[in-house]
Design a protein around this motif. Structure first.
Motif, PDB file in Angstrom:
ATOM      1  N   SER A   3       0.832  -1.208   0.000  1.00  0.00           N
ATOM      2  CA  SER A   3       0.000   0.000   0.000  1.00  0.00           C
ATOM      3  C   SER A   3       0.864   1.254   0.000  1.00  0.00           C
ATOM      4  CB  SER A   3      -0.946   0.004   1.201  1.00  0.00           C
ATOM      5  OG  SER A   3      -0.208  -0.011   2.422  1.00  0.00           O
ATOM      6  N   ASP A   4       2.007   1.205   0.722  1.00  0.00           N
ATOM      7  CA  ASP A   4       2.938   2.339   0.732  1.00  0.00           C
ATOM      8  C   ASP A   4       3.513   2.576  -0.659  1.00  0.00           C
ATOM      9  OD1 ASP A   4       2.543   2.756   3.407  1.00  0.00           O
ATOM     10  OD2 ASP A   4       4.347   1.682   4.054  1.00  0.00           O
ATOM     11  N   MET A   5       3.855   1.505  -1.345  1.00  0.00           N
ATOM     12  CA  MET A   5       4.394   1.615  -2.691  1.00  0.00           C
ATOM     13  C   MET A   5       3.361   2.224  -3.644  1.00  0.00           C
ATOM     14  SD  MET A   5       6.915   1.207  -4.765  1.00  0.00           S
ATOM     15  CE  MET A   5       8.049   0.130  -3.855  1.00  0.00           C
ATOM     16  N   LEU A   6       2.119   1.764  -3.510  1.00  0.00           N
ATOM     17  CA  LEU A   6       1.047   2.278  -4.359  1.00  0.00           C
ATOM     18  C   LEU A   6       0.808   3.760  -4.087  1.00  0.00           C
ATOM     19  CD1 LEU A   6      -0.976   1.490  -6.525  1.00  0.00           C
ATOM     20  CD2 LEU A   6      -2.599   0.866  -4.716  1.00  0.00           C
ATOM     21  N   LEU A   7       0.907   4.135  -2.811  1.00  0.00           N
ATOM     22  CA  LEU A   7       0.737   5.543  -2.441  1.00  0.00           C
ATOM     23  C   LEU A   7       1.830   6.402  -3.059  1.00  0.00           C
ATOM     24  CD1 LEU A   7      -0.712   7.749  -0.793  1.00  0.00           C
ATOM     25  CD2 LEU A   7       0.741   7.114   1.155  1.00  0.00           C
ATOM     26  N   HIS A   8       3.073   5.928  -2.998  1.00  0.00           N
ATOM     27  CA  HIS A   8       4.188   6.678  -3.584  1.00  0.00           C
ATOM     28  C   HIS A   8       4.021   6.804  -5.101  1.00  0.00           C
ATOM     29  CE1 HIS A   8       6.418   7.185   0.041  1.00  0.00           C
ATOM     30  NE2 HIS A   8       6.701   5.898   0.209  1.00  0.00           N
ATOM     31  N   ILE A   9       3.586   5.729  -5.730  1.00  0.00           N
ATOM     32  CA  ILE A   9       3.370   5.764  -7.179  1.00  0.00           C
ATOM     33  C   ILE A   9       2.290   6.772  -7.534  1.00  0.00           C
ATOM     34  CG2 ILE A   9       2.495   4.440  -9.155  1.00  0.00           C
ATOM     35  CD1 ILE A   9       3.845   1.969  -7.920  1.00  0.00           C
ATOM     36  N   ALA A  10       1.190   6.758  -6.770  1.00  0.00           N
ATOM     37  CA  ALA A  10       0.094   7.696  -7.023  1.00  0.00           C
ATOM     38  C   ALA A  10       0.541   9.134  -6.828  1.00  0.00           C
ATOM     39  CB  ALA A  10      -1.092   7.375  -6.114  1.00  0.00           C
ATOM     40  N   ASN A  11       1.291   9.388  -5.746  1.00  0.00           N
ATOM     41  CA  ASN A  11       1.761  10.748  -5.461  1.00  0.00           C
ATOM     42  C   ASN A  11       2.707  11.257  -6.536  1.00  0.00           C
ATOM     43  OD1 ASN A  11       0.449  11.545  -3.050  1.00  0.00           O
ATOM     44  ND2 ASN A  11       1.854  10.328  -1.809  1.00  0.00           N
ATOM     45  N   PHE A  12       3.710  10.451  -6.874  1.00  0.00           N
ATOM     46  CA  PHE A  12       4.736  10.929  -7.799  1.00  0.00           C
ATOM     47  C   PHE A  12       4.262  10.926  -9.252  1.00  0.00           C
ATOM     48  CE2 PHE A  12       7.449   9.929  -4.131  1.00  0.00           C
ATOM     49  CZ  PHE A  12       8.119  11.136  -4.034  1.00  0.00           C
ATOM     50  N   SER A  13       3.374  10.003  -9.597  1.00  0.00           N
ATOM     51  CA  SER A  13       2.829  10.038 -10.958  1.00  0.00           C
ATOM     52  C   SER A  13       1.942  11.259 -11.132  1.00  0.00           C
ATOM     53  CB  SER A  13       2.042   8.764 -11.261  1.00  0.00           C
ATOM     54  OG  SER A  13       0.878   8.665 -10.451  1.00  0.00           O
ATOM     55  N   THR A  14       1.200  11.609 -10.081  1.00  0.00           N
ATOM     56  CA  THR A  14       0.365  12.810 -10.126  1.00  0.00           C
ATOM     57  C   THR A  14       1.231  14.056 -10.275  1.00  0.00           C
ATOM     58  OG1 THR A  14      -1.357  11.795  -8.766  1.00  0.00           O
ATOM     59  CG2 THR A  14      -1.332  14.200  -8.881  1.00  0.00           C
ATOM     60  N   LEU A  15       2.315  14.116  -9.492  1.00  0.00           N
ATOM     61  CA  LEU A  15       3.223  15.257  -9.568  1.00  0.00           C
ATOM     62  C   LEU A  15       3.853  15.354 -10.957  1.00  0.00           C
ATOM     63  CD1 LEU A  15       4.712  17.590  -8.193  1.00  0.00           C
ATOM     64  CD2 LEU A  15       6.433  15.936  -7.429  1.00  0.00           C
ATOM     65  N   PHE A  16       4.284  14.220 -11.505  1.00  0.00           N
ATOM     66  CA  PHE A  16       4.922  14.212 -12.823  1.00  0.00           C
ATOM     67  C   PHE A  16       3.943  14.678 -13.908  1.00  0.00           C
ATOM     68  CE2 PHE A  16       5.783  11.982 -16.831  1.00  0.00           C
ATOM     69  CZ  PHE A  16       7.037  12.488 -17.120  1.00  0.00           C
ATOM     70  N   VAL A  17       2.720  14.126 -13.873  1.00  0.00           N
ATOM     71  CA  VAL A  17       1.716  14.505 -14.872  1.00  0.00           C
ATOM     72  C   VAL A  17       1.391  15.991 -14.768  1.00  0.00           C
ATOM     73  CG1 VAL A  17      -0.697  14.206 -15.571  1.00  0.00           C
ATOM     74  CG2 VAL A  17       0.715  12.201 -15.088  1.00  0.00           C
ATOM     75  N   CYS A  18       1.257  16.479 -13.540  1.00  0.00           N
ATOM     76  CA  CYS A  18       0.898  17.890 -13.349  1.00  0.00           C
ATOM     77  C   CYS A  18       2.009  18.839 -13.790  1.00  0.00           C
ATOM     78  CB  CYS A  18       0.539  18.154 -11.886  1.00  0.00           C
ATOM     79  SG  CYS A  18      -1.087  17.499 -11.416  1.00  0.00           S
ATOM     80  N   MET A  19       3.240  18.362 -13.809  1.00  0.00           N
ATOM     81  CA  MET A  19       4.346  19.206 -14.271  1.00  0.00           C
ATOM     82  C   MET A  19       4.189  19.592 -15.737  1.00  0.00           C
ATOM     83  SD  MET A  19       7.620  17.434 -12.361  1.00  0.00           S
ATOM     84  CE  MET A  19       8.822  18.504 -13.154  1.00  0.00           C
ATOM     85  N   VAL A  20       3.447  18.769 -16.491  1.00  0.00           N
ATOM     86  CA  VAL A  20       3.253  19.054 -17.921  1.00  0.00           C
ATOM     87  C   VAL A  20       1.775  19.120 -18.297  1.00  0.00           C
ATOM     88  CG1 VAL A  20       5.466  18.010 -18.562  1.00  0.00           C
ATOM     89  CG2 VAL A  20       3.412  16.585 -18.495  1.00  0.00           C
TER      90      VAL A  20
END
Length: 209
Positions: A3-20
């Motif tokens: 669940s921690d891994m999934l949370l990190h993926i969700a957080n960082f993928s959201t940040l990456f997508v929002c950067m562009v």
């Protein structure tokens, strides 16, 4: 652990997508040099919603990974606002907007009840911004300057934030906001795609006439 891994993926993928996230919309406007189908009111309301939301998160010391994308989105929306004002011949109004937004941002944290009230209205404000964009599309019947890719990415980020909010803060106001935003972003996306498809078909048919 999973669940921690999934949370990190969700957080960082959201940040990456929002950067562009807003880049496709920015490039479409710059190429077309026209704002047909793009709602200024929608953008202004979205900016207000973003400012309220990130201020609320910071005020209550929520985990930074749950809102880091919002300063990036605000910066991209400011660029979009300047482009729209420029192509509409109203660039001088940008100073007025800047003063209003900066002043409002400072006002939000003067009293606790102000930020709480603003957050309670945040979902309504953000939802109104999407409805304003839909209304603009319906009126113009032209989505040529509206980026489906940007709206698709916005839909994904809101879906990801439903998950991250559920497993971190559990804040019901924030959760409701993301659910509503997901549905409305998807609505705009589904409105844009058929119009673009129809326009491409007409262009293709024209080439063979």
């Amino acid at each position: 652990m999973e669940s921690d891994m999934l949370l990190h993926i969700a957080n960082f993928s959201t940040l990456f997508v929002c950067m562009v996230l807003k880049f496709p919309q920015i490039f479409v406007l710059m190429r077309a040099k026209s704002t047909t189908g793009v709602s200024l009111n929608s953008l202004l309301l979205e900016l207000i919603g973003f400012i309220v939301f990130v201020t609320y998160q910071m005020y209550y010391n929520y985990p930074p990974p749950t809102y880091l994308e919002y300063p990036i989105l605000i910066a991209q929306d400011v660029i979009l606002l300047l482009l729209i004002l420029h192509y509409n011949g109203n660039l001088r109004q940008s100073l007025i907007y800047a003063l209003v937004f900066v002043g409002g941002w400072q006002l939000l944290t003067v009293k606790k009840w102000i930020i709480d009230l603003a957050m309670s209205l945040c979902t309504f404000i953000s939802a109104t911004s999407k409805l304003a964009q839909l209304q603009c599309l319906w009126r113009s019947k032209d989505s040529g300057q509206v980026s489906a890719l940007s709206w698709g990415m916005a839909t994904y980020t809101c879906m990801a934030r439903i998950y991250t909010t559920t497993v971190t803060t559990g804040d019901m106001q924030v959760l409701v906001r993301f659910i509503v935003m997901t549905l409305l972003n998807l609505w705009v996306l589904l409105t844009v795609i058929p119009t673009l498809h129809s326009k491409q078909k007409n262009r293709f048919a024209f080439q063979f006439e």
